[in-house]
Design a protein around this motif. Structure first.
Motif, short mmCIF file in Angstrom:
data_model
loop_
_atom_site.label_atom_id
_atom_site.label_comp_id
_atom_site.label_asym_id
_atom_site.label_seq_id
_atom_site.Cartn_x
_atom_site.Cartn_y
_atom_site.Cartn_z
N GLY A 76 16.64 6.01 -9.07
CA GLY A 76 17.05 5.24 -7.91
C GLY A 76 15.87 4.79 -7.07
N MET A 77 14.96 5.73 -6.78
CA MET A 77 13.78 5.38 -5.98
C MET A 77 12.86 4.44 -6.74
SD MET A 77 12.26 5.46 -3.16
CE MET A 77 13.21 6.69 -2.27
N GLY A 78 12.80 4.61 -8.07
CA GLY A 78 11.98 3.71 -8.88
C GLY A 78 12.45 2.27 -8.78
N ILE A 79 13.78 2.07 -8.77
CA ILE A 79 14.34 0.72 -8.65
C ILE A 79 14.01 0.13 -7.28
CG2 ILE A 79 16.50 -0.60 -8.53
CD1 ILE A 79 17.63 1.36 -10.64
N VAL A 80 14.19 0.96 -6.23
CA VAL A 80 13.90 0.51 -4.87
C VAL A 80 12.44 0.10 -4.73
CG1 VAL A 80 13.73 1.23 -2.45
CG2 VAL A 80 15.75 1.84 -3.80
N LEU A 81 11.54 0.96 -5.23
CA LEU A 81 10.11 0.66 -5.14
C LEU A 81 9.75 -0.60 -5.93
CD1 LEU A 81 8.49 4.22 -5.40
CD2 LEU A 81 8.82 2.82 -3.36
N ALA A 82 10.39 -0.78 -7.08
CA ALA A 82 10.12 -1.97 -7.89
C ALA A 82 10.53 -3.24 -7.14
CB ALA A 82 10.87 -1.88 -9.22
N ILE A 83 11.71 -3.21 -6.49
CA ILE A 83 12.18 -4.37 -5.74
C ILE A 83 11.25 -4.67 -4.57
CG2 ILE A 83 14.04 -5.23 -4.26
CD1 ILE A 83 16.00 -3.65 -6.05
N PHE A 104 0.83 -1.21 0.00
CA PHE A 104 0.00 0.00 0.00
C PHE A 104 0.87 1.25 0.00
CE2 PHE A 104 -1.86 3.33 2.73
CZ PHE A 104 -2.95 3.70 1.96
N SER A 105 1.96 1.23 0.76
CA SER A 105 2.84 2.40 0.86
C SER A 105 3.59 2.65 -0.44
CB SER A 105 3.82 2.23 2.03
OG SER A 105 3.11 2.09 3.24
N VAL A 106 3.95 1.58 -1.15
CA VAL A 106 4.59 1.74 -2.47
C VAL A 106 3.64 2.49 -3.40
CG1 VAL A 106 5.33 0.50 -4.54
CG2 VAL A 106 6.13 -0.24 -2.28
N LEU A 107 2.39 2.08 -3.44
CA LEU A 107 1.40 2.74 -4.29
C LEU A 107 1.17 4.19 -3.84
CD1 LEU A 107 -1.19 -0.18 -4.61
CD2 LEU A 107 0.59 0.49 -6.24
N LEU A 108 1.16 4.40 -2.52
CA LEU A 108 0.96 5.75 -1.98
C LEU A 108 2.11 6.67 -2.37
CD1 LEU A 108 -0.85 7.53 -0.15
CD2 LEU A 108 0.56 6.78 1.79
N TYR A 109 3.33 6.14 -2.34
CA TYR A 109 4.50 6.95 -2.72
C TYR A 109 4.42 7.35 -4.19
CZ TYR A 109 9.34 8.57 -2.91
OH TYR A 109 10.47 9.35 -3.06
N LEU A 110 3.99 6.42 -5.03
CA LEU A 110 3.87 6.72 -6.46
C LEU A 110 2.87 7.85 -6.72
CD1 LEU A 110 3.86 3.09 -7.93
CD2 LEU A 110 5.72 4.77 -8.04
#
Length: 335
Positions: A150-157, A136-142
């Motif tokens: 860099g953050m995109g890679i972290v969120l993807a992992i 949920f927090s990954v989606l909220l950050y997006l």
């Protein structure tokens, strides 16, 4: 549970509290000044956890109740919830003291297999809600924050790991996890001898536990999703603690930012699961999370300090509760 066994858990909790007090990495005068600075927000944080533990206890209670009249009173489940978490917080690797304690205390009320299956189910639900919260927090950050490479890679992992974990948890709920977990331990050095013996001696009991786990997801979906929803809600309400603490320092932090801070901090801290109370990891997580949202890292360190003291207070409360209200219930005949 026999008083002798209960006292072993109790003395372990007392020993852990003494060790944590002796290793607290701050001068006590400086700590007192920081707590005075918190003012009314610090008691508010302590009281907030009365409600958070209430949600946790309700989540476990509806699993125990099984849509029927529960043979164990709710206040007992609440007490075991607080004491169980206190033992887990104080134990390296976590889930090493609280769960056996809960099973042994619950057994006189519902029988051994029911106590074991309800505790395993609740632990699975508690961990499962972690992954749901992080997803949920990954989606909220997006939605809320600008994205760089860099953050995109972290969120993807993180997103992929959470989705895989959610998939395996759902598989575990459908088929049970007790036998599979013990079989997995059969291949782990130092544990395989015990696991092989335990599997042979308790295979029938483990299969009953798995049947009860699978039944919850297959036949009692209302109970399943109500329990999961309460655990997820407890995660969201826990973010109010961060909001309370940061309001001591600034009024420019939104609740949704606190959700992201709590999600990153809990993820970072759980990577250091082997540390009792996740010492150091929690503070580092808060500092990194606040810095990543353009909030001074010092605010994150202060937040980590206040939450550490709150945890210590609730550990003391949980350990003391282990000596309160220990009248024994009746074992069910249909175990």
């Amino acid at each position: 549970m026999k008083d002798k066994v209960r006292n072993i858990f109790w003395f372990f909790g007392i020993f852990a509290i003494v060790v944590m007090l002796c290793t607290f990495d701050m001068d006590y005068q400086e700590l007192w000044q920081n707590l005075r600075k918190a003012g009314i927000w610090f008691p508010a944080v302590i009281l907030l956890w009365l409600f958070i533990y209430l949600l946790n206890a309700l989540s476990w209670y509806i699993i125990i109740r099984d849509g029927k009249h529960a043979p164990v009173p709710f206040w007992k489940v609440y007490k075991l919830t607080v004491s169980g978490f206190a033992l887990n917080y104080a134990t390296p690797v976590g889930l090493m003291g609280g769960e056996p304690y809960r099973i042994m205390e619950l057994t006189p009320y519902v029988g051994g297999s029911k106590a074991t299956s309800s505790v395993i189910l609740y632990v699975m639900m508690h961990i499962f809600s972690h992954f749901c919260f992080w997803m949920f927090s990954v989606l909220l950050y997006l939605v809320l924050e600008p994205l760089n490479l860099g953050m995109g890679i972290v969120l993807a992992i993180v997103g992929v790991c959470c989705l895989l974990a959610i998939y395996f948890f759902m598989k575990g709920y459908k088929n049970g996890m007790a036998v599979r977990t013990i079989r997995l331990l059969c291949h782990v050095p130092f544990a395989k001898k015990w696991a092989n013996r335990f599997l042979v001696e308790r295979k029938d009991a483990l299969e009953r536990v798995d049947a009860q786990i699978a039944e919850l997801h297959r036949q009692r979906k209302t109970t399943f999703y109500a329990s999961l929803g309460l655990e997820f809600l407890a995660r969201i309400v826990g973010c109010v603690e961060v909001l309370f603490i940061l309001n001591i320092l600034t009024s420019n932090v939104s609740f949704l930012s606190c959700v992201l801070i709590m999600a990153f901090t809990s993820l970072f801290a759980n990577l250091f699961f082997f540390s009792p109370m996740q010492l150091g990891a929690r503070e580092g997580g808060f500092a990194l999370a606040t810095g990543g949202l353009a909030i001074p890292s010092a605010f994150g360190i202060y937040t980590g300090l206040i939450t550490r003291v709150r945890e210590l207070i609730w550990i003391v409360i949980g350990v003391l509760l282990m000596k309160v209200g220990n009248n024994t219930g009746k074992i069910e005949k249909n175990e």
